[in-house]
Design a protein around this motif. Sequence first.
Motif, PDB file in Angstrom:
ATOM      1  N   PHE A 293      12.900  12.959   3.107  1.00 48.38           N
ATOM      2  CA  PHE A 293      13.749  11.793   2.926  1.00 48.38           C
ATOM      3  C   PHE A 293      14.863  12.082   1.926  1.00 48.38           C
ATOM      4  CE2 PHE A 293      10.381   9.276   4.818  1.00 48.38           C
ATOM      5  CZ  PHE A 293      11.029   8.165   5.324  1.00 48.38           C
ATOM      6  N   ALA A 294      16.058  11.567   2.204  1.00 48.11           N
ATOM      7  CA  ALA A 294      17.098  11.515   1.184  1.00 48.11           C
ATOM      8  C   ALA A 294      16.698  10.449   0.162  1.00 48.11           C
ATOM      9  CB  ALA A 294      18.441  11.169   1.809  1.00 48.11           C
ATOM     10  N   PRO A 295      16.990  10.649  -1.136  1.00 51.32           N
ATOM     11  CA  PRO A 295      16.545   9.684  -2.152  1.00 51.32           C
ATOM     12  C   PRO A 295      16.972   8.254  -1.864  1.00 51.32           C
ATOM     13  CG  PRO A 295      17.397  11.675  -3.194  1.00 51.32           C
ATOM     14  CD  PRO A 295      17.689  11.802  -1.723  1.00 51.32           C
ATOM     15  N   GLU A 296      18.180   8.080  -1.327  1.00 52.43           N
ATOM     16  CA  GLU A 296      18.673   6.721  -1.111  1.00 52.43           C
ATOM     17  C   GLU A 296      18.036   6.051   0.105  1.00 52.43           C
ATOM     18  OE1 GLU A 296      21.452   9.632   0.944  1.00 52.43           O
ATOM     19  OE2 GLU A 296      20.473   9.450  -1.016  1.00 52.43           O
ATOM     20  N   SER A 297      17.362   6.791   0.958  1.00 51.82           N
ATOM     21  CA  SER A 297      16.768   6.192   2.160  1.00 51.82           C
ATOM     22  C   SER A 297      15.274   5.950   2.029  1.00 51.82           C
ATOM     23  CB  SER A 297      17.027   7.085   3.381  1.00 51.82           C
ATOM     24  OG  SER A 297      16.406   8.343   3.233  1.00 51.82           O
ATOM     25  N   LEU A 298      14.640   6.451   0.969  1.00 53.66           N
ATOM     26  CA  LEU A 298      13.188   6.323   0.845  1.00 53.66           C
ATOM     27  C   LEU A 298      12.750   4.865   0.726  1.00 53.66           C
ATOM     28  CD1 LEU A 298      10.556   7.886   0.677  1.00 53.66           C
ATOM     29  CD2 LEU A 298      10.869   8.068  -1.794  1.00 53.66           C
ATOM     30  N   THR A 299      13.560   4.043   0.069  1.00 57.54           N
ATOM     31  CA  THR A 299      13.169   2.633  -0.096  1.00 57.54           C
ATOM     32  C   THR A 299      13.080   1.896   1.241  1.00 57.54           C
ATOM     33  OG1 THR A 299      15.484   2.008  -0.444  1.00 57.54           O
ATOM     34  CG2 THR A 299      14.150   2.460  -2.403  1.00 57.54           C
ATOM     35  N   TRP A 300      13.670   2.469   2.296  1.00 59.20           N
ATOM     36  CA  TRP A 300      13.618   1.793   3.593  1.00 59.20           C
ATOM     37  C   TRP A 300      12.227   1.825   4.206  1.00 59.20           C
ATOM     38  CZ3 TRP A 300      16.579  -1.747   5.485  1.00 59.20           C
ATOM     39  CH2 TRP A 300      17.863  -1.870   4.960  1.00 59.20           C
ATOM     40  N   VAL A 301      11.331   2.656   3.677  1.00 60.63           N
ATOM     41  CA  VAL A 301       9.934   2.581   4.115  1.00 60.63           C
ATOM     42  C   VAL A 301       9.353   1.218   3.750  1.00 60.63           C
ATOM     43  CG1 VAL A 301       7.643   3.601   3.860  1.00 60.63           C
ATOM     44  CG2 VAL A 301       9.659   5.074   3.886  1.00 60.63           C
ATOM     45  N   VAL A 302       9.767   0.689   2.607  1.00 57.40           N
ATOM     46  CA  VAL A 302       9.350  -0.653   2.185  1.00 57.40           C
ATOM     47  C   VAL A 302      10.241  -1.719   2.813  1.00 57.40           C
ATOM     48  CG1 VAL A 302       9.042  -2.184   0.206  1.00 57.40           C
ATOM     49  CG2 VAL A 302       8.441   0.236   0.019  1.00 57.40           C
TER      50      VAL A 302
ATOM     51  N   VAL B 215       0.807  -1.209   0.000  1.00 52.96           N
ATOM     52  CA  VAL B 215       0.000   0.000   0.000  1.00 52.96           C
ATOM     53  C   VAL B 215       0.851   1.275   0.000  1.00 52.96           C
ATOM     54  CG1 VAL B 215      -0.236   0.236   2.512  1.00 52.96           C
ATOM     55  CG2 VAL B 215      -2.092   1.006   1.016  1.00 52.96           C
ATOM     56  N   VAL B 216       2.079   1.193   0.530  1.00 53.98           N
ATOM     57  CA  VAL B 216       2.900   2.407   0.616  1.00 53.98           C
ATOM     58  C   VAL B 216       3.649   2.716  -0.678  1.00 53.98           C
ATOM     59  CG1 VAL B 216       3.232   2.077   3.087  1.00 53.98           C
ATOM     60  CG2 VAL B 216       4.950   1.232   1.507  1.00 53.98           C
ATOM     61  N   ASN B 217       3.692   1.764  -1.620  1.00 54.12           N
ATOM     62  CA  ASN B 217       4.565   1.942  -2.785  1.00 54.12           C
ATOM     63  C   ASN B 217       4.253   3.212  -3.572  1.00 54.12           C
ATOM     64  OD1 ASN B 217       5.884  -0.404  -2.151  1.00 54.12           O
ATOM     65  ND2 ASN B 217       4.803  -1.676  -3.618  1.00 54.12           N
ATOM     66  N   ILE B 218       2.966   3.413  -3.885  1.00 58.31           N
ATOM     67  CA  ILE B 218       2.602   4.578  -4.691  1.00 58.31           C
ATOM     68  C   ILE B 218       2.700   5.864  -3.876  1.00 58.31           C
ATOM     69  CG2 ILE B 218       0.643   5.634  -5.913  1.00 58.31           C
ATOM     70  CD1 ILE B 218      -0.093   2.917  -6.970  1.00 58.31           C
ATOM     71  N   ALA B 219       2.613   5.751  -2.539  1.00 55.12           N
ATOM     72  CA  ALA B 219       2.701   6.939  -1.682  1.00 55.12           C
ATOM     73  C   ALA B 219       4.130   7.376  -1.399  1.00 55.12           C
ATOM     74  CB  ALA B 219       1.979   6.664  -0.359  1.00 55.12           C
ATOM     75  N   LEU B 220       5.121   6.595  -1.817  1.00 54.62           N
ATOM     76  CA  LEU B 220       6.516   6.907  -1.468  1.00 54.62           C
ATOM     77  C   LEU B 220       6.959   8.313  -1.889  1.00 54.62           C
ATOM     78  CD1 LEU B 220       8.338   3.507  -2.149  1.00 54.62           C
ATOM     79  CD2 LEU B 220       7.902   4.587   0.060  1.00 54.62           C
ATOM     80  N   PRO B 221       6.680   8.771  -3.107  1.00 59.53           N
ATOM     81  CA  PRO B 221       7.125  10.132  -3.469  1.00 59.53           C
ATOM     82  C   PRO B 221       6.569  11.206  -2.530  1.00 59.53           C
ATOM     83  CG  PRO B 221       6.512   8.912  -5.437  1.00 59.53           C
ATOM     84  CD  PRO B 221       6.072   8.070  -4.265  1.00 59.53           C
ATOM     85  N   ASP B 222       5.289  11.106  -2.158  1.00 63.83           N
ATOM     86  CA  ASP B 222       4.702  12.096  -1.257  1.00 63.83           C
ATOM     87  C   ASP B 222       5.311  12.000   0.138  1.00 63.83           C
ATOM     88  OD1 ASP B 222       3.099  12.460  -3.467  1.00 63.83           O
ATOM     89  OD2 ASP B 222       1.244  12.619  -2.316  1.00 63.83           O
ATOM     90  N   MET B 223       5.568  10.781   0.602  1.00 61.46           N
ATOM     91  CA  MET B 223       6.241  10.611   1.895  1.00 61.46           C
ATOM     92  C   MET B 223       7.611  11.275   1.876  1.00 61.46           C
ATOM     93  SD  MET B 223       5.443   6.596   2.738  1.00 61.46           S
ATOM     94  CE  MET B 223       3.817   6.034   3.257  1.00 61.46           C
ATOM     95  N   GLY B 224       8.337  11.042   0.785  1.00 62.71           N
ATOM     96  CA  GLY B 224       9.686  11.595   0.680  1.00 62.71           C
ATOM     97  C   GLY B 224       9.710  13.104   0.704  1.00 62.71           C
ATOM     98  N   SER B 225       8.816  13.728  -0.068  1.00 61.55           N
ATOM     99  CA  SER B 225       8.821  15.189  -0.141  1.00 61.55           C
ATOM    100  C   SER B 225       8.299  15.824   1.143  1.00 61.55           C
ATOM    101  CB  SER B 225       7.981  15.655  -1.335  1.00 61.55           C
ATOM    102  OG  SER B 225       6.642  15.219  -1.197  1.00 61.55           O
ATOM    103  N   ASP B 226       7.341  15.189   1.808  1.00 57.88           N
ATOM    104  CA  ASP B 226       6.762  15.776   3.017  1.00 57.88           C
ATOM    105  C   ASP B 226       7.699  15.672   4.213  1.00 57.88           C
ATOM    106  OD1 ASP B 226       4.834  16.958   4.655  1.00 57.88           O
ATOM    107  OD2 ASP B 226       3.911  15.045   5.159  1.00 57.88           O
ATOM    108  N   LEU B 227       8.371  14.525   4.362  1.00 64.02           N
ATOM    109  CA  LEU B 227       9.218  14.312   5.538  1.00 64.02           C
ATOM    110  C   LEU B 227      10.693  14.597   5.291  1.00 64.02           C
ATOM    111  CD1 LEU B 227       7.656  11.049   7.051  1.00 64.02           C
ATOM    112  CD2 LEU B 227       7.210  13.420   7.676  1.00 64.02           C
TER     113      LEU B 227
END
Length: 496
Positions: free
Chosen positions: A50-59, A36-48
Motif C-alpha cells: 500500500f502507498a501510505p496515503e491509501s492505507l486508510t481506505w481499508v477502514v 478489527v482491522v485498525n491494528i492490522a493496518l501496518p502489516d496489511m500495508g507492508s505485505d500488499l
Amino acid sequence: MTTSPASPTSSPPPPGPLLLPVLLTVQFLVSLDMSVVNIALPDMGSDLGFAPESLTWVVNAYALAFGGLLMLGGRLADLVGRRRTLVAGFLVFGAASLVGGLAQSPGQLIAARAVQGAGAAALAPVALALITVHFAAGRARARALGLWGASGALGGAVGIMAGGLLTDWVGWRSVMLINVPVVLVALAASRSGIPADRRTGPAPRLDVAGALLVTAGTSALVLGLVRTETHGWGSATTVGTLAAAAVLLAAFCVVERRGERHARGPLLRLGLLTHRPVLSANVFALLMSSGQFAAFYFTSLYLQDVMAYGPTRAGAAFLPFCAGVVAGTVIATRTVGRVGERALLVAGGLLGAAGFAWFALAVEAGGTFAGSVLGPSLVASLGIGMCFVPLGAAATSGVAAGETGMASGLLNASRQLGGSIGLAVLVTVASSATGAGEGPGPGALAEGYAAAFGVAAALLVGAAVATAVLHGRRSAPAPSAVTPPRPAEAYVSEES
C-alpha cells in the motif's frame, strides 16, 4: 402457526431459541469489523504494498459503504422480507470477508472491505427490527435490547483486542478470514431460528429516487468527513463534497415528503421524526456515537503511541471497557421499566461524559494503566452500557410493524454518521492541540488526545441535554404521528 406483527400493541410471534443468538451475532460482527482491522493496518500495508496515503481506505471503504447503504438496507427488510434480507446480508458479508482475506493487491482488499460494508448495511437494521417485532414490550424486549446494544459495544472493543492478538499470532489475513466460519454458523442457524417471510398484501414498490438520493448523499457526507485529515476542512475538495452531500440530502427530504403526501411508500417517512422518542433517540445516537467512536480511537493511540503498548497488550487493555458495558446493560435491563427511557439515557450520557472527562484529565506522557486508563474506562463504559436498552426502545417506540426496518435503518444511520462526524472533528481537535511540529513527542501527543477526550465528554453532555428536552416524560406511542397513512406491512412471520 402464522401470526402477524401488524401493530405495536398486538402479541408478537414468540421468538425461537436461536433467534436472539443470531441477532446478537449480527450486531457483534458489524461492530467488530469496523475496528478489527485498525491494528492490522501496518502489516496489511507492508505485505500488499500500500502507498501510505491509501492505507486508510481499508477502514474508510467499509465506513463509506456501510453508512451510505444503511437506510436502504433497513427499508429492504420491510419490503422484501426480514429473513431474506438477513440471509442476503450474511452471504455478501461472508463472501467479502473471504475475498479480503485472500487479497493479493491493495485494490482487491479495499474493494472487499467496501462490499463487506454493504453486507453489514443489510444486516444491522434487520437485527433491531426483528427484536422489535418478535419480543413483547416489557422485560423480554428490554433484555433483548440490552444484549443487542452490549453486543455492538463489545464488538467494537473486542475488535481492537482481537485485531492485536490475531495480527501478532496468525497474521493480518486472519482478521478477515475469522468472519467466514462465524457467518456459516449464523446462516445455518438463520434457517431454523428466523421466522420465514410470507407476503400478505400487495407487492410494495421500492422508493428508487429516495434510495438513490439518500445513498449518494450519505456516501458523500461520509467521504467528505473521512478525507478531512488529508485534505483539510477548508479545502475545495472537502467543501465541495460536503456541499454536494447537503444538496443531495435536502433533495431526499423533498422527495420523501412528496411521497409521504401522496401515499407512495417513501424510503423514510419523515413523520416518524415528529414522534418525540424517535427523534430524541436519533439525536442521542448521533451525539453519543460522535464521542464514543472517537474515544475508542484515541484510547488505542494513547496506549500504543504514548504508553508504548504492543498490539496484543493494547487490545487486552480494552477488557475493562467490555466489563463496564456489560454491567451498564444489566443495570438498564433491570431498571428501564421503573425509571423509563428518558431517565436512563440522561443518566447514562452524563456518566459516559464523566468518564471521558476523566480521560481528558488523566492522559499524560508518564501515565500508567491504573492511573490513566482503568478508572476512566470503567466509568465511561458503565454509562454507555446503560444507554443501549432505552436507545433501542425509544427509536422504535410506537412504530408500526411494517416500518420497523425503516426506523432501525434510521437509528443505525444516525450512529454511523455520528461516528464519522465525531472522528473527523476530534482528529482535527487533537492535531491542533498537538501542534504542527515534525514527529511530536509523547507529551504533545497526550495533550492532543486529552483535548479530544474533552470534546467527546461535551458531546455526551449534549446528548443527555437533548434527550431531557426532546424526549418528553412519557414515551407512549402517538398514533397520529407514527402510524403510516396506509398499511405498510407486506409480510407476516411464519414460524418455520
